[in-house]
Design an enzyme around this catalytic site. Structure first.
Site, PDB file in Angstrom:
ATOM      1  N   CYS A  95       8.231   1.953  10.167  1.00 31.75           N
ATOM      2  CA  CYS A  95       8.000   2.935   9.723  1.00 31.75           C
ATOM      3  C   CYS A  95       9.188   3.725   9.726  1.00 31.75           C
ATOM      4  O   CYS A  95       9.447   4.484   9.033  1.00 31.75           O
ATOM      5  CB  CYS A  95       6.585   3.644  11.264  1.00 31.75           C
ATOM      6  SG  CYS A  95       6.099   5.304  11.105  1.00 31.75           S
ATOM      7  N   CYS A 100       7.385   5.150   7.181  1.00 30.85           N
ATOM      8  CA  CYS A 100       7.482   6.035   6.816  1.00 30.85           C
ATOM      9  C   CYS A 100       7.922   7.489   6.886  1.00 30.85           C
ATOM     10  O   CYS A 100       7.819   7.963   5.810  1.00 30.85           O
ATOM     11  CB  CYS A 100       5.836   6.648   7.932  1.00 30.85           C
ATOM     12  SG  CYS A 100       5.068   4.421   8.053  1.00 30.85           S
ATOM     13  N   LYS A 103      10.278   7.576   4.149  1.00 29.37           N
ATOM     14  CA  LYS A 103       9.881   8.133   2.286  1.00 29.37           C
ATOM     15  C   LYS A 103       9.304   9.079   2.740  1.00 29.37           C
ATOM     16  O   LYS A 103       9.331   9.778   1.500  1.00 29.37           O
ATOM     17  CB  LYS A 103       8.486   7.215   2.458  1.00 29.37           C
ATOM     18  CG  LYS A 103       7.953   6.807   1.553  1.00 29.37           C
ATOM     19  CD  LYS A 103       6.079   8.384   1.546  1.00 29.37           C
ATOM     20  CE  LYS A 103       5.871   7.639   2.961  1.00 29.37           C
ATOM     21  NZ  LYS A 103       4.616   6.477   2.445  1.00 29.37           N
ATOM     22  N   TYR A 238       1.049   1.465  -2.842  1.00 27.91           N
ATOM     23  CA  TYR A 238       0.922   2.593  -2.879  1.00 27.91           C
ATOM     24  C   TYR A 238       2.493   2.988  -2.656  1.00 27.91           C
ATOM     25  O   TYR A 238       3.409   3.879  -3.071  1.00 27.91           O
ATOM     26  CB  TYR A 238       0.742   3.312  -1.608  1.00 27.91           C
ATOM     27  CG  TYR A 238       1.002   2.888  -0.144  1.00 27.91           C
ATOM     28  CD1 TYR A 238       1.606   3.427   0.470  1.00 27.91           C
ATOM     29  CD2 TYR A 238       0.321   1.582  -0.076  1.00 27.91           C
ATOM     30  CE1 TYR A 238       1.685   2.250   1.831  1.00 27.91           C
ATOM     31  CE2 TYR A 238       0.429   0.752   1.716  1.00 27.91           C
ATOM     32  CZ  TYR A 238       1.310   1.261   2.300  1.00 27.91           C
ATOM     33  OH  TYR A 238       1.585   1.321   3.495  1.00 27.91           O
ATOM     34  N   GLU A 242       5.295   5.463  -4.450  1.00 31.00           N
ATOM     35  CA  GLU A 242       5.544   6.451  -3.392  1.00 31.00           C
ATOM     36  C   GLU A 242       7.069   6.575  -4.031  1.00 31.00           C
ATOM     37  O   GLU A 242       7.627   6.876  -3.972  1.00 31.00           O
ATOM     38  CB  GLU A 242       5.322   6.114  -2.486  1.00 31.00           C
ATOM     39  CG  GLU A 242       4.346   6.586  -1.801  1.00 31.00           C
ATOM     40  CD  GLU A 242       3.986   5.969  -0.671  1.00 31.00           C
ATOM     41  OE1 GLU A 242       2.987   7.073   0.170  1.00 31.00           O
ATOM     42  OE2 GLU A 242       4.495   5.171   0.209  1.00 31.00           O
ATOM     43  N   HIS A 505     -10.557  30.453   2.851  1.00 30.66           N
ATOM     44  CA  HIS A 505      -9.500  30.800   1.500  1.00 30.66           C
ATOM     45  C   HIS A 505      -8.646  31.717   2.167  1.00 30.66           C
ATOM     46  O   HIS A 505      -8.067  32.348   2.538  1.00 30.66           O
ATOM     47  CB  HIS A 505     -10.669  31.829   1.253  1.00 30.66           C
ATOM     48  CG  HIS A 505     -10.925  32.088  -0.570  1.00 30.66           C
ATOM     49  ND1 HIS A 505     -10.980  31.303  -1.104  1.00 30.66           N
ATOM     50  CD2 HIS A 505     -10.334  33.191  -0.735  1.00 30.66           C
ATOM     51  CE1 HIS A 505     -10.917  31.841  -2.698  1.00 30.66           C
ATOM     52  NE2 HIS A 505      -9.610  33.271  -2.529  1.00 30.66           N
ATOM     53  N   GLU A 510     -11.108  24.067   1.204  1.00 25.94           N
ATOM     54  CA  GLU A 510     -12.473  24.165   1.142  1.00 25.94           C
ATOM     55  C   GLU A 510     -12.796  24.199   0.282  1.00 25.94           C
ATOM     56  O   GLU A 510     -13.944  23.579   0.032  1.00 25.94           O
ATOM     57  CB  GLU A 510     -11.678  25.829   1.421  1.00 25.94           C
ATOM     58  CG  GLU A 510     -11.584  26.690  -0.291  1.00 25.94           C
ATOM     59  CD  GLU A 510     -11.640  28.167  -0.538  1.00 25.94           C
ATOM     60  OE1 GLU A 510     -12.611  28.741   0.278  1.00 25.94           O
ATOM     61  OE2 GLU A 510     -10.070  28.529  -0.838  1.00 25.94           O
TER      62      GLU A 510
END
Length: 532
Positions: A95, A100, A103, A238, A242, A505, A510
């Site tokens: 990672c 992670c 990346k 993934y 990515e 908002h 939302e």
């Protein structure tokens, strides 16, 4: 006076006998969660350590640092075998070093480039956005500098917490003994009451001519000395998407070769949405194909041969070929047979119950676990909970259900819970309701960005309390959006409760509180306005 004399005698006894007992007094003065000093002493008289961790990645380090909080004596063995291209790195695991963290930084670099091109629409005076280019050397250096700073902080933290760190490759001699092979080739035997396997995995290479000689993986891409240029990414999981996504965003020609389907294991409608958006942005896809050979041309380019689903041969030249076809767990290198550890033949992983292997004192966390999510936060949480159970009288177990994740594709995809396919397979189509909606992010309007793939889905039970089984979101900041809803699903979120929630908002998050159209209804899920 009597009290001072008694205290002096205690100090004298402690000084004289601490070395004899080889007991870390500073670690065992207090046990906030109930572990006794006598238990720690008995363990250390029989073994060198209470806990020995094999693997210096996220899960192993989390367990080690948590264990010392309870007074345990802990050691971590960590060794990174160089990739076929010679890439290696420091402590912290996949990672931190090649996963992670770098990346996400590369992904952010691509998003910033996109923002620069959009800024003129917002009034920023950019002379000519088309002439703006990314400096790969500067980006690579910045990313690697950050990674190295994390390596350094990790080492300091281990030293501060008195976790012994050994840069050695470990393997089992028996169920309580690990042999550590040091850099100079010497072996050191270490014994422990408990042993934790946290070695993770490394990228696989296809068994084709030229793959090892000329290909790279995610182990190498973040530290390439020269720009990758025209790149073929083999694999559509993934990691593959990515990498292709941020390379395209940085201005490099990127092609994804798909053997079967995109994002296997994810909701397939969402996966197709991600791929469609990537194609719209310029990423090329070659479907139903497998590479068969890679040759290096005289000019240094790589000639890639591949075969399609009809058996027809094709070829093209690339500057870089990146394999993202899955990962191999590093269990074989541990010589698990010496300790009697059972390995699942099909996956080479460990089928552990509550992280405990078939050998009672040996545990495993992270990517080596069979049929468990291969995600860094999963390994970290499981490691901490395990340490609390072993040394802190805790009974809390790791819950691997409803773990949220995000694919950091150009337009991000975040999800938690069941996919539409999995929900139907589990409960039956007549008992599932799928709510869905397209939406228009406010920030897309002025630069007139394409929002055709901004889409979300809520998978819920049709009857009863209408419990939410899964939530899926393709759009800006998907990871940030889905994290909060993951907590709600953990608390048994229902669709009526979701609808009672007042949204913030104008945000993209939302949109989940406004979704009302079901697939069953056949109504158009596209919004009529920003506030509809």
């Amino acid at each position: 006076m009597a009290t001072l004399t008694l205290l002096a005698r205690f100090v004298s006894f402690r000084s004289a006998h601490a070395k004899l007992l080889e007991f870390p007094w500073s670690r065992c003065n207090a046990f906030p969660y109930g572990r006794t000093t006598m238990a720690c002493m008995c363990s250390e008289q029989k073994y060198m350590y209470d806990l020995l961790v094999i693997g210096g990645g996220s899960g192993g380090l989390a367990a080690a640092k948590e264990a010392v909080n309870f007074g345990a004596k802990v050691a971590v063995l960590d060794f990174v075998t160089p990739s076929p291209r010679g890439t290696t790195w420091g402590v912290g695991g996949t990672c931190v070093n090649v996963g992670c963290i770098p990346k996400k930084l590369m992904h952010q670099a691509a998003l910033l480039g996109e923002a620069i091109h959009e800024s003129a629409a917002y009034g920023w005076q950019v002379s000519d956005p088309k002439t703006i280019k990314n400096d790969w050397e500067a980006l690579k250096t910045a990313v690697q500098n950050h990674v190295k700073s994390v390596n350094w902080v990790t080492r300091v933290e281990l030293r501060t917490k008195q976790v012994e760190y050994l840069n050695a490759r470990g393997y089992f001699k028996d169920q309580h003994t690990i042999c550590g092979i040091m850099k100079n080739g010497q072996e050191k035997e270490l014994t422990a009451q408990y042993i934790l396997i946290a070695v993770g995995g490394r990228p696989r290479y296809p068994d084709i001519p030229g793959a090892l000689e000329y290909g790279i993986t995610s182990d190498d891409i973040f530290s390439l000395e020269k720009p990758p240029g025209k790149t073929l990414v083999v694999g559509a999981g993934y990691i593959g998407l990515e990498c292709a996504g941020f390379l395209n965003g940085l201005g490099y020609d990127a092609t994804v070769m798909v053997r079967s389907i995109v994002l296997r294991g994810f909701d397939q409608q969402m996966a197709e949405t991600v791929a469609t958006e990537m194609e719209r942005r310029g990423v090329h896809f070659i479907y139903r194909a497998k590479p068969s050979k890679i040759e290096k041309k005289n000019d240094g380019q790589l000639l890639v041969h591949w075969v399609d689903e009809n058996g027809e041969m094709h070829k093209d030249t690339f500057d870089t070929v990146l394999f993202a076809i899955g990962r191999k767990p590093l269990t074989e290198e541990l010589k698990p047979e010496n300790a009697g550890i059972k390995i699942v033949p099909e996956t080479a992983k460990i089928d552990a119950k509550n992280e405990q292997t078939n050998v009672p004192n040996i545990y495993a966390v992270g990517d080596v676990l069979h049929k468990k999510p291969e995600l860094t936060p999963v390994a970290i949480h499981a490691g901490r909970l395990l340490a609390r159970r072993l040394f802190g009288n805790s009974t809390e177990q790791m819950d691997y259900v409803n773990v949220a994740t995000t694919v950091f594709s150009p337009l991000e995809y975040g999800c938690v819970g069941l996919s539409e396919e999995a929900a139907i397979a589990t409960y039956g189509e007549d008992k599932i309701e799928i709510y869905h909606a397209y939406y228009k992010p406010t920030e897309f309007f002025i630069p007139q960005k394409d929002n055709s793939q901004c889409y979300l889905k809520v998978v819920a039970l049709r009857g009863g309390d209408q419990r939410v089984l899964g939530m899926h979101f393709v759009g800006p900041h998907a990871g940030e959006v889905i994290q909060g809803f993951a907590a709600a699903i953990k608390c048994n979120l229902t669709f009526p409760k979701l609808k009672e929630t007042v949204g913030i908002h104008p945000t993209v998050a939302e949109e989940f509180t406004r979704v009302s159209v079901t697939k069953r209804s056949g109504l158009d899920p596209k919004p009529q306005s920003c506030c509809s």
